[in-house]
Design an enzyme around this catalytic site. Structure first.
Site, PDB file in Angstrom:
ATOM      1  N   LYS A  64     -54.714   1.411   5.413  1.00 48.43           N
ATOM      2  CA  LYS A  64     -54.831  -0.438   5.156  1.00 48.43           C
ATOM      3  C   LYS A  64     -54.116   0.051   3.749  1.00 48.43           C
ATOM      4  O   LYS A  64     -54.478  -1.605   3.547  1.00 48.43           O
ATOM      5  CB  LYS A  64     -56.003  -0.789   5.643  1.00 48.43           C
ATOM      6  CG  LYS A  64     -56.868  -0.364   6.836  1.00 48.43           C
ATOM      7  CD  LYS A  64     -58.125  -1.073   7.373  1.00 48.43           C
ATOM      8  CE  LYS A  64     -58.910  -0.519   8.722  1.00 48.43           C
ATOM      9  NZ  LYS A  64     -58.163  -1.156  10.324  1.00 48.43           N
TER      10      LYS A  64
ATOM     11  N   CYS B 245     -63.524  -4.466  17.096  1.00 47.30           N
ATOM     12  CA  CYS B 245     -64.391  -3.623  16.780  1.00 47.30           C
ATOM     13  C   CYS B 245     -65.670  -4.036  16.258  1.00 47.30           C
ATOM     14  O   CYS B 245     -66.500  -2.986  15.429  1.00 47.30           O
ATOM     15  CB  CYS B 245     -63.818  -2.683  15.692  1.00 47.30           C
ATOM     16  SG  CYS B 245     -62.747  -1.234  16.970  1.00 47.30           S
TER      17      CYS B 245
HETATM   18  N1  PMP Z   1     -64.621  -0.722   8.920  1.00 48.09           N
HETATM   19  C1  PMP Z   1     -63.991  -2.022   8.948  1.00 48.09           C
HETATM   20  C2  PMP Z   1     -63.961  -3.521   8.307  1.00 48.09           C
HETATM   21  C3  PMP Z   1     -62.554  -2.198   9.420  1.00 48.09           C
HETATM   22  O1  PMP Z   1     -61.979  -2.785   9.223  1.00 48.09           O
HETATM   23  C4  PMP Z   1     -62.135  -0.803   9.791  1.00 48.09           C
HETATM   24  C5  PMP Z   1     -60.441  -0.196  10.564  1.00 48.09           C
HETATM   25  N2  PMP Z   1     -60.729  -1.482  11.537  1.00 48.09           N
HETATM   26  C6  PMP Z   1     -62.328   0.497   9.596  1.00 48.09           C
HETATM   27  C7  PMP Z   1     -64.250  -0.475   9.341  1.00 48.09           C
HETATM   28  C8  PMP Z   1     -62.613   1.346  10.148  1.00 48.09           C
HETATM   29  O2  PMP Z   1     -61.784   1.942   9.524  1.00 48.09           O
HETATM   30  P1  PMP Z   1     -60.345   3.242   9.905  1.00 48.09           P
HETATM   31  O3  PMP Z   1     -60.660   3.603  11.475  1.00 48.09           O
HETATM   32  O4  PMP Z   1     -59.764   3.683   9.528  1.00 48.09           O
HETATM   33  O5  PMP Z   1     -61.450   4.032  10.062  1.00 48.09           O
END
Ligand code: PMP
Length: 420
Positions: free
Chosen positions: A237, A377
């Protein structure tokens, strides 16, 4: 390997110049120029990051730590230098406070598992919020179930902020963990984490865990002044590679916590019936790690610092301001998250009443505009605002005002197609 200073003029980003570093953006989708507005899900990678990974594999690769030969030495140096670089990204006092993980999700699972073993027992309380990404909720649910602890939820105000009065009232002698997001991926809210840190410290002995997936890529993070004990973030990210992330942790707690996984690299000595552990952070890094991922994540930190993090943040703010003002004019469109620009990141979630968020995203895609639709999510967030999904545009350093204008135009088109 950072950008030359000419990527910034005054406090403004030279976006055209920056886009030269991201060839992926220079393409068409169904004959329309790609407009990539999905960086909250995953950001694109500049040539500098791709080159760093390529160079590592072309010149320096071997397994780390164990070898005495030249390539093993170089790979180990690259891996550990990258740790130090990423430690600086969040202003950690010591590189050993950085544990490499596969991403934010694994970092949060690691904390939940290990701190859970060390500190959370039957009847203890874990505070999370209705703003959580599932990565900062499900690991705590699993822990609560395993250890007989109780999960408590900080609710959201109508403006999409955490209800801090409620948090204040909840904190107490039974609170063992408080786990909250720095920035919400579903609302864009920037939470007042310093204030939260003071509250938690003042009213409990709880460990404060911050989900920094959306914080570290966009804000200057200083873990020494945030008042938290753990800060989790992802490489992909922040212009780095996927499958790579980091957990910053309070050294004392990292020492106290048991390992998360067992295997090679994480041991000091292995006997028949038990083992002793390597020093922190290696105790948490079982097996051959993602060495190239570490190199790429460090290169991403170099790149973003080279551009200027403060200028990137200002740029995102100006895109967000423009997006909100243009989208607010679309009939029946509601934007979620705080109204004040200071309290929100470059994330603009919205719905058009009477349409499905997925349909809006599909019509935008037909115009070359990449956004995301769904619960992101963060199912508790869409539940809280009584919608099944939102369409979400998110911005980063390489996005232009023209792209935001195309988004608004595309949304108008979507509305007309869907509602006539
Ligand atoms: N927390 C937040 C606020 C997120 O936006 C994300 C990714 N969408 C995650 C956790 C999880 O990150 P990752 O998929 O890179 O493990």
């Amino acid at each position: 390997m950072g950008r030359p200073a000419s990527a910034v003029t005054g406090s403004r980003l030279d976006v055209a110049r920056i886009r030269e570093d991201f060839p992926i953006l220079d393409q068409t989708v169904d004959g329309r120029p790609l407009v990539y507005l999905d960086s909250a899900a995953s950001s694109q990678k500049p040539l500098q990051v791709i080159d760093a990974i390529r160079t590592y594999y072309l010149r320096d690769h071997a397994n780390v730590h164990r070898g005495v030969h030249e390539l093993a030495r170089r790979a180990t140096e690259a891996y550990e230098d990258s740790r130090a670089r990423v430690a600086r990204w969040v202003n950690a006092a010591d590189a050993h406070e950085i544990v490499w993980t596969r991403g934010t999700s694994e970092a949060l699972n690691l904390v939940a598992f290990s701190i859970g073993q060390a500190r959370v027992g039957h009847g203890d309380e874990i505070i999370v919020s209705a703003m959580e990404h599932h990565s900062n909720l499900v690991p705590w649910q699993l822990l609560a179930e395993r250890n007989g602890a109780k999960l408590r939820f900080v609710e959201l105000t109508d403006a999409g902020r955490l209800d801090l009065d409620q948090l204040r009232d909840m904190l107490g002698a039974r609170t063992r963990v408080v786990a909250l997001p720095h920035v919400s991926n579903a609302l864009g809210t920037i939470n007042p984490v310093r204030e939260i840190g003071r509250l938690v410290r003042g009213r409990s002995d709880a460990v404060l865990v911050l989900d920094g997936a959306q914080g570290a890529p966009h804000l200057a993070v200083d873990v020494q002044s945030l008042g938290c004990d753990f800060y989790a973030f992802s490489g992909h990210k922040m212009c780095g590679p996927t499958g790579m992330g980091a957990l910053w942790g309070n050294r004392q707690l990292l020492e106290e916590m048991p390992p998360y996984q067992g295997g090679g690299e994480m041991i000091e000595h292995v006997y028949r019936d038990h083992s002793t552990w390597a020093e922190v952070p290696h105790k948490f890094e079982a097996g051959t790690p993602n060495i190239a991922g570490a190199v790429g994540m460090a290169a991403a930190a170099d790149y973003l610092d080279g551009v200027d993090r403060a200028a990137i943040h200002e740029h995102e703010k100006s895109l967000t301001r423009r997006a909100i003002s243009l989208l607010a004019d679309v009939e029946g469109l509601r934007i979620f998250g705080p109204g004040a620009l200071e309290e929100r990141a470059g994330v603009v979630p919205f719905v058009i009443d009477g349409t499905s968020a997925q349909d809006v995203a599909t019509i935008l895609d037909a115009q070359g505009i990449a956004v995301r639709a769904g619960h992101h999510c963060a199912q508790l967030v869409v539940d809280r605002f009584q919608v099944s999904a939102t369409t979400r545009a998110s911005f980063y350093l390489y996005n232009t005002v023209e792209e935001v204008e195309q988004l608004a135009e595309g949304v108008r088109t979507a509305r007309n197609v869907l509602l006539g």
